[in-house]
Design a protein around this motif. Structure first.
Motif, PDB file in Angstrom:
ATOM      1  N   GLU A  15       2.487   9.026 -13.394  1.00 58.42           N
ATOM      2  CA  GLU A  15       1.739  10.132 -12.812  1.00 58.42           C
ATOM      3  C   GLU A  15       0.685   9.666 -11.825  1.00 58.42           C
ATOM      4  O   GLU A  15       0.299  10.401 -10.907  1.00 58.42           O
ATOM      5  CB  GLU A  15       1.079  10.936 -13.941  1.00 58.42           C
ATOM      6  CG  GLU A  15       0.380  12.208 -13.499  1.00 58.42           C
ATOM      7  CD  GLU A  15      -0.158  13.003 -14.670  1.00 58.42           C
ATOM      8  OE1 GLU A  15      -1.340  13.397 -14.604  1.00 58.42           O
ATOM      9  OE2 GLU A  15       0.599  13.217 -15.632  1.00 58.42           O
ATOM     10  N   ARG A  16       0.229   8.413 -11.973  1.00 55.98           N
ATOM     11  CA  ARG A  16      -0.813   7.893 -11.084  1.00 55.98           C
ATOM     12  C   ARG A  16      -0.265   7.466  -9.727  1.00 55.98           C
ATOM     13  O   ARG A  16      -1.024   7.241  -8.781  1.00 55.98           O
ATOM     14  CB  ARG A  16      -1.520   6.717 -11.751  1.00 55.98           C
ATOM     15  CG  ARG A  16      -2.359   7.112 -12.959  1.00 55.98           C
ATOM     16  CD  ARG A  16      -2.769   5.907 -13.766  1.00 55.98           C
ATOM     17  NE  ARG A  16      -1.609   5.279 -14.411  1.00 55.98           N
ATOM     18  CZ  ARG A  16      -1.704   4.259 -15.252  1.00 55.98           C
ATOM     19  NH1 ARG A  16      -2.892   3.739 -15.534  1.00 55.98           N
ATOM     20  NH2 ARG A  16      -0.616   3.742 -15.794  1.00 55.98           N
ATOM     21  N   THR A  17       1.040   7.332  -9.604  1.00 54.98           N
ATOM     22  CA  THR A  17       1.645   6.978  -8.313  1.00 54.98           C
ATOM     23  C   THR A  17       1.532   8.147  -7.345  1.00 54.98           C
ATOM     24  O   THR A  17       1.650   9.307  -7.740  1.00 54.98           O
ATOM     25  CB  THR A  17       3.129   6.602  -8.508  1.00 54.98           C
ATOM     26  OG1 THR A  17       3.209   5.457  -9.358  1.00 54.98           O
ATOM     27  CG2 THR A  17       3.800   6.279  -7.187  1.00 54.98           C
ATOM     28  N   SER A  18       1.306   7.836  -6.093  1.00 55.26           N
ATOM     29  CA  SER A  18       1.204   8.881  -5.068  1.00 55.26           C
ATOM     30  C   SER A  18       2.428   9.785  -5.108  1.00 55.26           C
ATOM     31  O   SER A  18       3.563   9.304  -5.155  1.00 55.26           O
ATOM     32  CB  SER A  18       1.097   8.222  -3.685  1.00 55.26           C
ATOM     33  OG  SER A  18       1.396   9.144  -2.674  1.00 55.26           O
ATOM     34  N   PRO A  19       2.236  11.096  -5.093  1.00 58.92           N
ATOM     35  CA  PRO A  19       3.379  12.020  -5.115  1.00 58.92           C
ATOM     36  C   PRO A  19       4.369  11.769  -3.982  1.00 58.92           C
ATOM     37  O   PRO A  19       5.576  11.920  -4.169  1.00 58.92           O
ATOM     38  CB  PRO A  19       2.727  13.391  -4.992  1.00 58.92           C
ATOM     39  CG  PRO A  19       1.358  13.210  -5.563  1.00 58.92           C
ATOM     40  CD  PRO A  19       0.944  11.819  -5.174  1.00 58.92           C
ATOM     41  N   ALA A  20       3.864  11.381  -2.796  1.00 57.76           N
ATOM     42  CA  ALA A  20       4.756  11.123  -1.664  1.00 57.76           C
ATOM     43  C   ALA A  20       5.682   9.950  -1.952  1.00 57.76           C
ATOM     44  O   ALA A  20       6.849   9.953  -1.541  1.00 57.76           O
ATOM     45  CB  ALA A  20       3.935  10.838  -0.407  1.00 57.76           C
ATOM     46  N   VAL A  21       5.180   8.955  -2.666  1.00 57.88           N
ATOM     47  CA  VAL A  21       5.992   7.794  -3.041  1.00 57.88           C
ATOM     48  C   VAL A  21       6.900   8.152  -4.211  1.00 57.88           C
ATOM     49  O   VAL A  21       8.108   7.867  -4.201  1.00 57.88           O
ATOM     50  CB  VAL A  21       5.092   6.595  -3.414  1.00 57.88           C
ATOM     51  CG1 VAL A  21       5.939   5.419  -3.911  1.00 57.88           C
ATOM     52  CG2 VAL A  21       4.238   6.177  -2.222  1.00 57.88           C
ATOM     53  N   SER A  69       0.833  -1.197   0.000  1.00 53.53           N
ATOM     54  CA  SER A  69       0.000   0.000   0.000  1.00 53.53           C
ATOM     55  C   SER A  69       0.872   1.252   0.000  1.00 53.53           C
ATOM     56  O   SER A  69       2.098   1.187   0.166  1.00 53.53           O
ATOM     57  CB  SER A  69      -0.893   0.009   1.245  1.00 53.53           C
ATOM     58  OG  SER A  69      -0.082   0.107   2.408  1.00 53.53           O
ATOM     59  N   GLU A  70       0.234   2.397  -0.139  1.00 56.55           N
ATOM     60  CA  GLU A  70       0.979   3.663  -0.168  1.00 56.55           C
ATOM     61  C   GLU A  70       1.784   3.869   1.109  1.00 56.55           C
ATOM     62  O   GLU A  70       2.933   4.306   1.071  1.00 56.55           O
ATOM     63  CB  GLU A  70       0.027   4.834  -0.376  1.00 56.55           C
ATOM     64  CG  GLU A  70       0.726   6.177  -0.392  1.00 56.55           C
ATOM     65  CD  GLU A  70      -0.239   7.343  -0.559  1.00 56.55           C
ATOM     66  OE1 GLU A  70       0.134   8.479  -0.189  1.00 56.55           O
ATOM     67  OE2 GLU A  70      -1.361   7.126  -1.054  1.00 56.55           O
ATOM     68  N   HIS A 109       4.478  16.284 -15.154  1.00 58.19           N
ATOM     69  CA  HIS A 109       3.717  15.990 -13.945  1.00 58.19           C
ATOM     70  C   HIS A 109       3.169  17.290 -13.347  1.00 58.19           C
ATOM     71  O   HIS A 109       3.853  18.319 -13.362  1.00 58.19           O
ATOM     72  CB  HIS A 109       4.620  15.293 -12.917  1.00 58.19           C
ATOM     73  CG  HIS A 109       3.882  14.650 -11.788  1.00 58.19           C
ATOM     74  ND1 HIS A 109       3.360  15.370 -10.732  1.00 58.19           N
ATOM     75  CD2 HIS A 109       3.557  13.348 -11.538  1.00 58.19           C
ATOM     76  CE1 HIS A 109       2.762  14.544  -9.890  1.00 58.19           C
ATOM     77  NE2 HIS A 109       2.867  13.311 -10.351  1.00 58.19           N
ATOM     78  N   GLN A 134       4.779   1.765   0.935  1.00 54.18           N
ATOM     79  CA  GLN A 134       5.650   2.248  -0.136  1.00 54.18           C
ATOM     80  C   GLN A 134       6.445   3.466   0.326  1.00 54.18           C
ATOM     81  O   GLN A 134       7.639   3.579   0.028  1.00 54.18           O
ATOM     82  CB  GLN A 134       4.817   2.596  -1.373  1.00 54.18           C
ATOM     83  CG  GLN A 134       4.302   1.388  -2.135  1.00 54.18           C
ATOM     84  CD  GLN A 134       3.424   1.794  -3.304  1.00 54.18           C
ATOM     85  OE1 GLN A 134       2.779   2.843  -3.287  1.00 54.18           O
ATOM     86  NE2 GLN A 134       3.372   0.959  -4.325  1.00 54.18           N
ATOM     87  N   VAL A 135       5.790   4.360   1.035  1.00 52.08           N
ATOM     88  CA  VAL A 135       6.490   5.544   1.553  1.00 52.08           C
ATOM     89  C   VAL A 135       7.603   5.116   2.497  1.00 52.08           C
ATOM     90  O   VAL A 135       8.749   5.590   2.396  1.00 52.08           O
ATOM     91  CB  VAL A 135       5.502   6.488   2.274  1.00 52.08           C
ATOM     92  CG1 VAL A 135       6.260   7.550   3.068  1.00 52.08           C
ATOM     93  CG2 VAL A 135       4.573   7.163   1.267  1.00 52.08           C
TER      94      VAL A 135
END
Length: 346
Positions: free
Chosen positions: A274-280, A235-236, A332, A239-240
């Motif tokens: 681009e669909r990946t969480s910006p934090a990740v 999960s995000e 992005h 991943q972070v």
């Protein structure tokens, strides 16, 4: 709370590889560390800490507002009034927890039969360990090995609270010298626990703090494949946390040889999107930027090209598809991500 139960290494491997393949992976997880398995589990919709209940057998509840109740935020169990080792729990601020209170907690922790009570005592110790004075006192009381001993507790909630307590204790440099001894056990918890569980998250947080400086990073040189594999299926939140560890390791030039030779799932490239969480995504770009700063000789590059599916081939070689993905990320919507990509490409 995610289910932290230990699962067999082999049972769900085909299912896990199916997840990666379904994401469009051309390689999938590379053996996922010789056949480890991750299993989806239910998550707590409120993202709360593990709930623990005080036992009515062998102990008594402290009165509301007492010291331990303040520190843990929950009802806790102390020894019976006739237990001389428990002492008197006084009313005071959590950061004023005294040496004899910590000593009592550590002593009682080793004699508790009920898992929820063990988890609650560890929660109290973990919250106390947020304060420097308590970090030192717990170490001086030889409490770190006591707490680490519960990493192998049969109850998942106990293992989670042991990880959380060690994580707070790890903020102290002197404590890290003892906590580093348990890195293999922490890595095993990541491998053997259900994916996205609180056990994995707690273990990764501990490894993040332990790898902030380069002193203990070498202990994780064999875990790069595991971390890259986790990125693909987690999960995000995981991943972070995973990407934080990778950024820490890649900031050390002495770690680079081990990183670029590690087996890497080709599907990790799918995250540069681009669909990946910006934090990740921002942390992954920082990781790539650190890798790009490494300049292998022509001879070393040729040797790495002969290592099938190594990170060098997947992310750094001229044949890698990463370059095209980075170019597309220049558009992005987040300016910080655009700037990071531009730095990598120039």
């Amino acid at each position: 709370m995610g289910d932290g139960s230990v699962v067999p290494r082999l049972g769900n491997m085909k299912a896990l590889l199916g997840i990666v393949a379904g994401a469009g992976a051309s390689y999938g997880l590379y053996k996922l560390i010789s056949g480890q398995v991750f299993k989806k589990t239910k998550k707590n919709p409120h993202n709360e800490r593990p709930s623990v209940k005080s036992s009515q057998q062998g102990g008594i509840k402290l009165r509301p507002g007492s010291l331990l109740a303040k520190v843990s935020g929950l009802d806790v169990v102390c020894a019976r009034p006739d237990d001389d080792t428990s002492g008197e729990i006084v009313h005071q601020s959590p950061n004023k927890l005294e040496l004899h209170h910590l000593k009592m907690l550590l002593s009682r922790l080793q004699t508790i039969d009920d898992a929820s009570d063990r988890a609650q005592f560890l929660l109290t110790l973990g919250n106390a360990a947020a304060f420097t004075v308590n970090q030192n006192q717990i170490r001086e009381l030889e409490g770190i090995p006591v707490i680490a001993g519960f990493l192998s507790d049969p109850a998942p909630e106990v293992r989670v609270q042991a990880l959380n307590a060690l994580n707070n204790l790890c903020m102290n440099i002197e404590n890290q010298e003892q906590i580093k001894l348990y890195v293999p056990q922490v890595l095993e918890l990541i491998e053997m626990s259900a994916v996205n569980s609180d056990l994995q998250l707690g273990a990764l947080r501990l490894l993040t703090n332990l790898s902030v400086t380069d002193k203990h990073q070498h202990l994780l040189k064999g875990s790069v494949t595991l971390l890259l594999s986790l990125l693909v299926v987690s999960s995000e939140a995981l991943q972070v946390q995973t990407s934080k560890v990778l950024v820490n390791l890649s900031s050390n030039p002495d770690m680079m040889d081990d990183i670029v030779q590690a087996q890497a799932p080709a599907s990790v490239l799918l995250l540069f999107d681009e669909r990946t969480s910006p934090a990740v995504l921002l942390r992954l770009l920082t990781f790539v930027g650190n890798l790009k700063a490494w300049r292998p000789s022509a001879q070393v590059a040729d040797e790495l090209r002969r290592k099938q599916d190594c990170l060098f081939l997947v992310m750094l070689d001229e044949s890698s598809q990463l370059h095209g993905k980075l170019v597309r990320l220049l558009s992005h919507p987040a300016g910080e991500i655009q700037a990071q990509v531009a730095r990598i490409l120039t």
